[in-house]
Design an enzyme around this catalytic site. Structure first.
Site, PDB file in Angstrom:
ATOM      1  N   SER A  50       0.850  -1.192   0.000  1.00 42.60           N
ATOM      2  CA  SER A  50       0.000   0.000   0.000  1.00 42.60           C
ATOM      3  C   SER A  50       0.888   1.244   0.000  1.00 42.60           C
ATOM      4  O   SER A  50       1.679   1.421  -0.926  1.00 42.60           O
ATOM      5  CB  SER A  50      -0.943  -0.045   1.211  1.00 42.60           C
TER       6      SER A  50
ATOM      7  N   HIS B 223      -2.634  -0.998  -3.320  1.00 42.30           N
ATOM      8  CA  HIS B 223      -3.792  -0.139  -3.087  1.00 42.30           C
ATOM      9  C   HIS B 223      -3.700   1.093  -3.981  1.00 42.30           C
ATOM     10  O   HIS B 223      -2.695   1.809  -3.955  1.00 42.30           O
ATOM     11  CB  HIS B 223      -3.864   0.312  -1.633  1.00 42.30           C
TER      12      HIS B 223
ATOM     13  N   ASP C 168      -4.532  -4.471   5.997  1.00 40.83           N
ATOM     14  CA  ASP C 168      -4.920  -5.353   4.899  1.00 40.83           C
ATOM     15  C   ASP C 168      -3.773  -6.323   4.611  1.00 40.83           C
ATOM     16  O   ASP C 168      -2.627  -5.917   4.493  1.00 40.83           O
ATOM     17  CB  ASP C 168      -5.250  -4.524   3.648  1.00 40.83           C
TER      18      ASP C 168
END
Length: 192
Positions: free
Chosen positions: A15, A42, A135
């Site tokens: 991310s 992401h 995540d």
């Protein structure tokens, strides 16, 4: 360094700080790297398809934006497209979904990791790099339960250490490596 099992695929979740982190991993994969690499970075829902274009100019391996029902090929890199979850079917083909966000994200790392763990079992290598949320932690736990190998970027080498830390808090990983060593380590798995 690694076990005696034959690995079949690598999944990477990343991310915040991901572009710079991937720059230090993907171009280091050898031209004869034999495993497919599936990546969730992401990105915003209206992002363009910059990542596959960017990395196709820097990597020895072919780089694609994942397409629905696309067969997974050895030695290829696949990025989840913006605003789609990337999944792996048991037939080792890709699937895309616009299901609800997971961990506030679509694509979500956990969605890819969960489905890849079911498809590849002990043949899967899960990698978590820099990121600013949790995540990937649940997905790494699932990969571990299925017998796969877990690799986490050392939090101190991550631009945003929250994703690596979330994994380390939840599951015992096989390897914690600084960013500079991850590409070399993956090459060693491919050569086994």
């Amino acid at each position: 360094m690694a076990s005696d099992r034959a690995y079949q695929a690598v999944v990477i979740g990343v991310s915040a700080g991901g572009m710079a982190a991937l720059e230090r991993v993907l171009p280091r994969l050898a031209a004869d790297f034999s495993l497919p690499v599936l990546i969730v970075q992401h990105v915003g829902p209206v992002s363009d398809s910059y990542l596959p274009i960017h990395f196709s100019m820097r990597c020895a391996l072919p780089v694609y934006e994942a397409e629905d029902k696309q067969p997974i090929e050895a030695g290829a890199i696949y990025f989840a497209p913006p605003n789609y979850h990337l999944m792996v079917e048991r037939t080792h083909t890709l699937a895309l979904s616009t299901d609800d966000r997971v961990n506030f994200s679509r694509p979500a790392v956990d969605v890819l990791f969960d489905t890849a763990a079911d498809a590849y079992g002990p043949g899967l290598v899960g990698v978590i790099l820099t990121g600013s949320n949790s995540d990937g932690a649940a997905g790494m736990a699932r990969i571990k339960r299925r017998g796969g190998l877990l690799v986490v970027q050392t939090p101190e080498s991550a631009e945003a250490p929250q994703m690596p830390l979330a994994v380390l808090e939840r599951v015992e990983v096989d390897h914690q490596l600084p960013l500079s060593e991850i590409g070399h380590f993956l090459n060693s798995l491919s050569n086994e």
